[in-house]
Write a protein that holds these residues in place. Structure first.
Motif, short mmCIF file in Angstrom:
data_model
loop_
_atom_site.label_atom_id
_atom_site.label_comp_id
_atom_site.label_asym_id
_atom_site.label_seq_id
_atom_site.Cartn_x
_atom_site.Cartn_y
_atom_site.Cartn_z
N GLY A 339 98.64 96.22 16.77
CA GLY A 339 98.01 97.47 17.15
C GLY A 339 98.76 98.71 16.71
N VAL A 340 99.99 98.53 16.19
CA VAL A 340 100.77 99.68 15.72
C VAL A 340 101.04 99.61 14.22
N VAL A 341 100.71 98.46 13.62
CA VAL A 341 100.77 98.30 12.17
C VAL A 341 99.36 97.92 11.71
N LEU A 342 98.76 98.78 10.89
CA LEU A 342 97.38 98.58 10.46
C LEU A 342 97.36 98.07 9.02
N ILE A 343 96.44 97.17 8.73
CA ILE A 343 96.40 96.49 7.44
C ILE A 343 95.13 96.90 6.69
N PHE A 350 92.29 101.75 3.19
CA PHE A 350 93.62 102.33 3.44
C PHE A 350 93.47 103.72 4.06
N VAL A 351 92.55 104.52 3.53
CA VAL A 351 92.29 105.84 4.10
C VAL A 351 91.82 105.71 5.54
N ALA A 352 90.89 104.79 5.79
CA ALA A 352 90.38 104.60 7.15
C ALA A 352 91.49 104.17 8.11
N ALA A 353 92.39 103.29 7.63
CA ALA A 353 93.51 102.86 8.47
C ALA A 353 94.45 104.02 8.75
N CYS A 354 94.67 104.87 7.76
CA CYS A 354 95.54 106.04 7.96
C CYS A 354 94.92 107.00 8.98
N GLU A 355 93.59 107.16 8.94
CA GLU A 355 92.93 108.01 9.93
C GLU A 355 93.13 107.45 11.34
#
Length: 395
Positions: A339-343, A350-355
């Protein structure tokens, strides 16, 4: 405790050559000597070898033998540099253009001479590179350790006979450590005493990033949100992914810290929102991390990253940053459900995970509590203590 120094004349040097080993070298004949043979230089990037050897130096005499450096001088010599963490750094300086057989002979002579000078009796050999067998296979250690932190044969420029040397080292080794579970799965088929020790973290060091700090001058003028990476920028780094993500979100700022190695700097993407700040010291990293909203691991998915277990994953979390990574096997296995590291495996994902990571960072107290639960009791002190226990069981 005895003092093998100050060395007024480094090993092998003629009196006409300048002295570079004025500082006294501490050597205790009553404790074991750990000779670490490394393909990585002590002063390059502070990572697994430095974390472990600086801790072993509290209980062993630690000698860190680097790969040779070419010199214009006619005769080989050994630079001996006491490190501030108690590790002796040994740098062989060999005449440029020395052919392979003479190189091995010179390295063996320099190392033997130094060990004899210290009167080493109780020796532990610790290998990071199997190629060091060429000048050490004659030694008679009490224990042989192979700390396989990476699958070196998958890296660009790997010596063609590396796998042959590794097979020999696996036959000689008493104990094999691996830098992650993926490597453990491979090496356990080749040796009967293999233990996985994934990358750990010095939580206290990186937790200083959680407190407000003034931004370093070269980062202070960069806007927000800031998404950052630190580490070696080489064939493991997905240059195209960074370029595409930066193009998709020109309002985000991407801070890249680290030396560029083995790839052409001209191949790096050049956009107004991508900032390459060069290499920084280990002590400086928390200062930069403190100014980021999200930490990145944009690794390429290729042979060189198939078995990696990035040290920076827990470091980023200890520093208070949510992490976005490509699907590196050991990262997914250890942190994919945290839950604190997104893949993410495409630029759009990658953009969606960064958001999503930016949203996590916005609720800072909840994120820090969650990150601390994930980190648990992880520490390099604990890792080193467990490794030492394994060694002592064989001695």
């Amino acid at each position: 405790m005895s003092w093998a120094g100050p060395f007024q004349q480094p090993i092998g040097k003629s009196p006409s050559q300048p002295d570079t080993s004025e500082a006294a070298v501490v050597f205790d004949p009553l404790i074991p000597t750990l000779l670490c043979l490394s393909h990585l230089r002590w002063s390059f990037v502070y990572q697994r070898p430095q974390h472990l050897m600086s801790r072993f130096a509290r209980e062993y005499n630690v000698l860190f033998f680097e790969e040779p450096v070419p010199t214009d001088e006619a005769e080989p010599w050994l630079e001996v540099r006491p490190d501030e963490e108690g590790v002796q750094i040994l740098v062989p300086r060999l005449p440029a253009g020395l052919e392979a057989q003479r190189t091995q002979a010179a390295l063996r002579t320099l190392l033997d001479t130094y060990l004899e000078r210290l009167e080493v009796e109780d020796l532990v050999l610790w290998y990071y590179t199997p190629m060091s067998l060429g000048f050490t296979r004659h030694l008679q250690p009490s224990t042989v350790v192979y700390d396989c932190m990476d699958e070196l044969s998958a890296f660009d420029g790997a010596p063609p006979d590396l796998l042959e040397h590794e097979r020999e080292l696996l036959e000689r080794a008493d104990l094999v450590f691996t830098g992650g579970h993926s490597l453990w799965e491979v090496k356990r088929e080749l040796h009967g005493n293999v233990h996985a020790f994934p990358s750990s973290v010095d939580i206290a060091h990186f937790a200083t990033a959680r407190a407000f700090q003034n931004n370093p001058p070269d980062q202070a003028g960069i806007g927000r949100p800031r998404l950052g990476f630190y580490g070696v920028i080489d064939e493991r780094f997905d240059v195209a992914l960074l370029d595409q993500v930066a193009a998709l979100r020109p309002d985000w700022q991407f801070v890249m810290i680290g030396p560029v190695v083995k790839i052409d700097p001209a191949s790096l993407p050049r956009r107004p929102n991508i900032h390459f700040l060069g290499g920084k010291t280990y002590d400086e990293l928390p200062q930069y991390l403190a100014g980021w909203n999200v930490a990145l691991m944009p690794f390429a998915l290729n042979e060189s990253t198939r078995f990696i277990s990035p040290t920076k994953t827990p470091e980023y979390l200890a520093g208070g940053c949510p992490v976005v990574s490509t699907p590196i096997t050991d990262v997914v296995r250890s942190y994919g459900k945290s839950g604190v590291v997104l893949i993410a495996d495409t630029p759009e994902k990658f953009v969606a995970a960064c958001e999503k990571a930016l949203d996590l960072a916005a609720d800072r107290p909840a994120f820090l509590e969650h990150a601390d639960r994930v980190l648990g009791d992880m520490s390099w002190d604990r890792t080193q203590a467990q490794m030492k226990e394994q060694i002592e069981c064989l001695r």
